[in-house]
Design a protein around this motif. Structure first.
Motif, short mmCIF file in Angstrom:
data_model
loop_
_atom_site.label_atom_id
_atom_site.label_comp_id
_atom_site.label_asym_id
_atom_site.label_seq_id
_atom_site.Cartn_x
_atom_site.Cartn_y
_atom_site.Cartn_z
N LYS A 57 8.23 -1.53 6.56
CA LYS A 57 7.27 -0.76 5.93
C LYS A 57 7.10 -0.80 4.37
CE LYS A 57 9.17 3.87 5.66
NZ LYS A 57 9.45 4.04 4.28
N ASP A 58 8.49 -1.20 3.72
CA ASP A 58 8.63 -1.49 2.31
C ASP A 58 8.64 -2.92 2.11
OD1 ASP A 58 9.25 1.39 2.00
OD2 ASP A 58 11.35 1.02 2.61
N PHE A 59 8.09 -3.76 2.94
CA PHE A 59 8.16 -5.22 2.69
C PHE A 59 7.05 -5.38 1.68
CE2 PHE A 59 6.93 -9.59 3.05
CZ PHE A 59 8.41 -10.28 3.32
N ILE A 60 7.31 -6.31 0.53
CA ILE A 60 6.43 -6.31 -0.76
C ILE A 60 5.90 -7.58 -0.34
CG2 ILE A 60 6.16 -6.55 -3.16
CD1 ILE A 60 8.75 -5.33 -3.22
N PRO A 61 4.51 -7.78 0.03
CA PRO A 61 3.54 -8.95 0.00
C PRO A 61 3.60 -9.69 -1.24
CG PRO A 61 2.21 -6.99 0.57
CD PRO A 61 3.42 -6.34 -0.13
N LEU A 62 3.50 -11.14 -0.88
CA LEU A 62 3.55 -12.19 -2.06
C LEU A 62 2.53 -12.13 -2.86
CD1 LEU A 62 5.10 -15.56 0.01
CD2 LEU A 62 6.00 -14.39 -2.19
N ALA A 63 1.30 -11.65 -2.45
CA ALA A 63 0.16 -11.60 -3.12
C ALA A 63 0.74 -10.45 -4.61
CB ALA A 63 -0.92 -10.86 -2.59
N HIS A 64 1.50 -9.84 -4.43
CA HIS A 64 2.23 -9.08 -5.56
C HIS A 64 2.73 -9.74 -6.66
CE1 HIS A 64 1.84 -4.89 -3.36
NE2 HIS A 64 0.86 -5.49 -3.26
N ILE A 65 3.16 -10.92 -6.63
CA ILE A 65 3.85 -11.96 -7.42
C ILE A 65 2.78 -13.07 -7.67
CG2 ILE A 65 5.55 -13.65 -7.75
CD1 ILE A 65 7.17 -12.26 -5.76
N GLN A 66 2.48 -12.93 -8.94
CA GLN A 66 1.42 -13.97 -9.49
C GLN A 66 2.00 -15.49 -9.47
OE1 GLN A 66 0.30 -13.12 -13.69
NE2 GLN A 66 -1.07 -15.19 -13.73
N GLY A 67 1.06 -16.35 -8.78
CA GLY A 67 1.38 -17.60 -8.87
C GLY A 67 2.12 -18.34 -7.45
N THR A 68 2.64 -17.37 -6.70
CA THR A 68 3.56 -17.81 -5.56
C THR A 68 2.50 -18.74 -4.69
OG1 THR A 68 3.20 -15.58 -4.43
CG2 THR A 68 5.11 -15.97 -5.84
N THR A 69 1.35 -18.33 -4.30
CA THR A 69 0.47 -19.06 -3.33
C THR A 69 -0.34 -20.05 -3.87
OG1 THR A 69 -1.06 -17.15 -3.60
CG2 THR A 69 0.69 -17.07 -1.77
N TRP A 129 12.03 -11.26 -5.79
CA TRP A 129 11.27 -10.79 -4.27
C TRP A 129 12.30 -10.98 -3.40
CZ3 TRP A 129 9.26 -13.21 -0.21
CH2 TRP A 129 8.47 -12.48 0.41
N ALA A 130 12.48 -12.24 -3.07
CA ALA A 130 13.29 -12.59 -1.91
C ALA A 130 14.48 -11.84 -1.63
CB ALA A 130 13.91 -13.98 -2.02
N ARG A 131 15.37 -11.35 -2.76
CA ARG A 131 16.43 -10.50 -2.32
C ARG A 131 16.01 -9.02 -2.05
NH1 ARG A 131 19.94 -12.32 -7.68
NH2 ARG A 131 21.36 -14.27 -6.44
N THR A 132 14.99 -8.61 -2.77
CA THR A 132 14.40 -7.17 -2.31
C THR A 132 14.02 -7.06 -0.91
OG1 THR A 132 13.77 -6.75 -4.73
CG2 THR A 132 12.90 -5.48 -3.09
N ASN A 133 12.85 -8.13 -0.35
CA ASN A 133 12.50 -7.96 0.64
C ASN A 133 13.83 -8.14 1.96
OD1 ASN A 133 9.91 -7.11 0.43
ND2 ASN A 133 9.43 -9.21 -0.42
N LEU A 134 14.55 -9.12 1.46
CA LEU A 134 15.84 -9.37 2.39
C LEU A 134 16.59 -8.12 2.76
CD1 LEU A 134 17.13 -11.52 4.22
CD2 LEU A 134 18.57 -12.02 2.03
N HIS A 135 16.72 -7.39 1.62
CA HIS A 135 17.52 -6.06 1.97
C HIS A 135 16.62 -4.99 2.65
CE1 HIS A 135 19.40 -2.52 0.72
NE2 HIS A 135 18.31 -1.88 0.48
N TYR A 136 15.18 -5.16 2.53
CA TYR A 136 14.55 -4.30 3.30
C TYR A 136 14.49 -4.73 4.50
CZ TYR A 136 12.41 -2.45 -0.88
OH TYR A 136 11.88 -1.91 -2.09
N LEU A 137 14.69 -5.99 4.94
CA LEU A 137 14.55 -6.50 6.31
C LEU A 137 15.99 -6.33 7.13
CD1 LEU A 137 12.91 -9.70 6.10
CD2 LEU A 137 12.02 -8.00 7.21
N GLU A 138 16.99 -6.40 6.19
CA GLU A 138 18.39 -6.07 6.90
C GLU A 138 18.45 -4.59 7.23
OE1 GLU A 138 20.67 -9.71 4.94
OE2 GLU A 138 20.58 -7.75 3.83
N GLN A 139 17.86 -3.67 6.41
CA GLN A 139 17.76 -2.29 6.40
C GLN A 139 16.69 -1.87 7.45
OE1 GLN A 139 20.50 -0.48 5.27
NE2 GLN A 139 20.69 -2.44 4.37
N GLY A 140 16.07 -2.59 8.19
CA GLY A 140 14.97 -2.39 9.06
C GLY A 140 13.66 -1.28 8.53
N ALA A 141 13.67 -1.71 7.08
CA ALA A 141 12.56 -1.03 6.28
C ALA A 141 11.59 -1.75 6.37
CB ALA A 141 13.11 -0.45 5.05
#
Length: 202
Positions: free
Chosen positions: A189-201, A175-187
């Motif tokens: 809108k593609d950021f994946i909320p943590l709620a999509h990962i069971q148990g993180t919150t 999750w972190a690597r995927t979203n870090l890639h999106y942030l570095e690319q300026g994407a």
């Protein structure tokens, strides 16, 4: 909807003595056992009984708040965490839990405040940095979000011998690597909320 505490149980006895402290801790352990087996009402009853014995027990109150949070009772969880915070404001777990409630309540500024407090009091772990990363994204603070995700990845890369922990880290690291890639690319809108990962919150 709100959870209604059960009536009955032990009355407050010897609130400052070793007996009540011992009983409250045992009730907490029994409650954790019930929760592990999915017996939520039974777990809640143990915590409520323990808190009648030891209303000043911040650890037990935090455990009860975590159960309420896991069941979606945000306002009741907030009440428990706030009371625990009043007793122990420098506890990193309590600060993290308050941040999670704030994040669920769409109050990203307050969430960031409590997550940073948790870090300052020694609560640094990968999950906390993931939460802080998402919080910064919601606040539009993207450089800080990238720093938080990098910090999470560094912690997840530390060696571990626990199989369950390794599985957990694999999901969170991805999750972190995927979203870090999106942030570095300026994407953004593609950021994946943590709620999509069971148990993180939790």
């Amino acid at each position: 909807h709100e959870r209604q505490p059960r009536a009955g149980g032990l009355h407050q006895v010897d609130p400052d003595g070793e007996t009540s402290r011992f009983l409250a801790r045992k009730l907490q352990l029994i409650g954790l056992y019930f929760k592990q087996w999915g017996l939520v009402d039974e777990a809640a009853n143990m915590y409520e009984t323990g808190l009648r014995l030891r209303p000043d027990d911040a650890q037990l109150r935090t455990t009860y708040g975590s159960l309420l949070l896991s069941q979606g009772y945000l306002q009741q969880a907030l009440l428990q965490f706030t009371m625990a915070y009043d007793d122990n404001p420098v506890n990193p777990v309590i600060n993290k839990k308050l941040g999670i409630v704030m994040l669920h309540s769409e109050n990203a500024a307050r969430a960031a405040y409590f997550f940073k407090r948790a870090l300052s009091f020694g609560g640094a772990d990968g999950d906390l940095y993931l939460l802080l990363g998402e919080t910064y994204v919601r606040l539009g603070r993207f450089p800080e979000a990238k720093d938080a995700l990098r910090a999470a990845l560094a912690l997840y890369d530390e060696p571990t011998t626990a199989h369950s922990t390794r599985e957990h880290r694999h999901v969170e690291r991805t999750w972190a690597r995927t979203n870090l890639h999106y942030l570095e690319q300026g994407a953004i809108k593609d950021f994946i909320p943590l709620a999509h990962i069971q148990g993180t919150t939790r």
